[in-house]
Design an enzyme around this catalytic site. Structure first.
Site, PDB file in Angstrom:
ATOM      1  N   ARG A 265       0.867  -1.185   0.000  1.00  0.00           N
ATOM      2  CA  ARG A 265       0.000   0.000   0.000  1.00  0.00           C
ATOM      3  C   ARG A 265       0.898   1.227   0.000  1.00  0.00           C
ATOM      4  O   ARG A 265       1.697   1.444   0.898  1.00  0.00           O
ATOM      5  CB  ARG A 265      -0.966   0.000   1.180  1.00  0.00           C
ATOM      6  N   HIS A 269      -1.979   3.832   6.259  1.00  0.00           N
ATOM      7  CA  HIS A 269      -3.016   2.852   6.602  1.00  0.00           C
ATOM      8  C   HIS A 269      -4.402   3.439   6.393  1.00  0.00           C
ATOM      9  O   HIS A 269      -5.274   2.832   5.776  1.00  0.00           O
ATOM     10  CB  HIS A 269      -2.836   2.408   8.056  1.00  0.00           C
ATOM     11  N   TYR A 278       6.897   4.738  10.621  1.00  0.00           N
ATOM     12  CA  TYR A 278       7.331   3.342  10.647  1.00  0.00           C
ATOM     13  C   TYR A 278       7.900   2.834   9.314  1.00  0.00           C
ATOM     14  O   TYR A 278       8.282   1.680   9.209  1.00  0.00           O
ATOM     15  CB  TYR A 278       6.190   2.425  11.110  1.00  0.00           C
TER      16      TYR A 278
END
Length: 373
Positions: A265, A269, A278
């Site tokens: 992706r 998120h 991250y």
């Protein structure tokens, strides 16, 4: 149920050692497809058109969150090959069990954008009729829909129907107990269900290496007696070929199948997430080089199955589609508070009837106060 002596041997369950692939990142043909049949060019053209439209839909939905028209939107940018193949591989009488990230798959199956985005705007738990669409409500809890998908698949088989159920899940869902229970039940009862894992590398912020020590998530099916495969999830040709084979395997009575797609992706998120905390920009750029839309475009152009005029027309069509998405979301929803009591039970309990009456009385009192003011 298949007799124990008729069950496949371990070697028959194993996925390919490396992900199945027809097309490299630069759009050139590669021969690493383990005997899977390449989809026809006209079908690949359809896939490309829907991928272009799906990416534009995704960008539009993301923009709507910034305008306050959606509460949240989980982008699937970068996963279009998986989304479109999921829609194209099914017959109208097959069932799709999606997650919250699979809006592109739903609109590609023919659902209205406004109905698909109802959940993400917060109007209702589901904006479409699941039975009519053969699409279950989008599932937010991880892996719970795998049990529902397996149960429905088993029921369809008991009814003598040859419909197949496709359950979409992410890599994080494979760590949930529901996923493992579903695999076990599906294998024991030969349920015609395909578990399609879109492994995009992260369960929100948790990287794959902190989720599983398996060589690939596809191997998780082997221990339950489920045939398994892994595929390059950014190669639309390969994803469609493998899913076609998996669905056919289930339809002809071969039992369940687990397919893992290695994808990524490219966005966060959700719009509420900061992915820079991250993962680094270099990682994202590496995956942008494997863009599934551009890869298929280059491949079809090289095969002379896609022209510059086609590309222009498909992009224009995608823009027109985005207009319909904006129009649907800019229209104020008509809400009925009493509808929250509908469809809770087939026969409402006394407590539910009393609660509904209480809310109705409060609404009437509020209306009177408004009129008197």
């Amino acid at each position: 149920m298949t007799r124990r002596e008729d069950r496949p041997q371990a070697a028959e369950l194993m996925p390919s050692e490396t992900p199945v692939r027809f097309v490299a990142e630069d759009g050139t043909r590669v021969d690493r497809h383990a005997g899977y049949a390449e989809p026809a060019l006209d079908r690949l053209r359809t896939a490309y058109r829907l991928m272009v439209r799906g990416r534009r839909f995704d960008a539009q939905a993301t923009a709507l969150t910034k305008q306050g028209r959606l509460a949240v939107y989980p982008s699937s940018a970068g996963q279009e090959a998986c989304q479109i193949a999921s829609a194209l591989t099914l017959r109208p009488d097959d069932w799709l069990f999606p997650t919250y990230r699979d809006s592109v798959a739903l609109v590609s199956r023919g659902l209205e954008p406004g109905e698909v985005l109802t959940l993400l705007r917060g109007d209702a738990h589901c904006g479409y009729d699941p039975a009519a669409a053969r699409v279950a409500p989008q599932c937010t809890p991880l892996a719970t829909q795998t049990l529902h998908a397996t149960g429905l698949a088993h029921a369809l088989a008991r009814q003598g129907k040859d419909s197949v159920v496709l359950a979409l899940i992410g890599d994080g869902a494979t760590s949930e107990g529901d996923f493992h229970e579903a695999l076990n039940f599906a294998a024991v009862f030969d349920a015609p269900v395909v578990f399609f894992v879109q492994n995009n590398g992260y369960a929100i912020s948790v990287p794959l290496e902190k989720q599983s020590a398996a060589p690939a998530l596809a191997y998780k099916g082997v221990g339950y007696g489920v045939r398994s495969e892994q595929v390059d999830g950014n190669d639309a040709v390969a994803v469609l070929a493998v899913l076609d084979a998996a669905v056919e395997h289930a339809r002809r009575g071969g039992g369940p199948m687990l397919v893992e797609a290695h994808t990524y992706r490219m966005d966060a998120h959700t719009n509420a997430d900061d992915a820079t905390r991250y993962r680094d920009a270099e990682e994202v750029e590496r995956w942008r080089a494997a863009d599934p839309v551009r890869r298929l475009e280059t491949y079809l152009t090289g095969r002379e199955a896609l022209s510059a005029k086609d590309i222009e027309e498909f992009r224009a069509e995608a823009e027109e589609f985005a207009v319909t998405v904006r129009a649907a979301m800019n229209a104020e929803p008509v809400l009925d508070p009493l509808s929250m009591f509908d469809h809770v039970y087939a026969e409402p309990t006394r407590q539910l009837v009393a609660q509904r009456a209480l809310v109705a009385a409060e609404l009437e009192a509020a209306d009177r106060e408004t009129q008197e003011a």
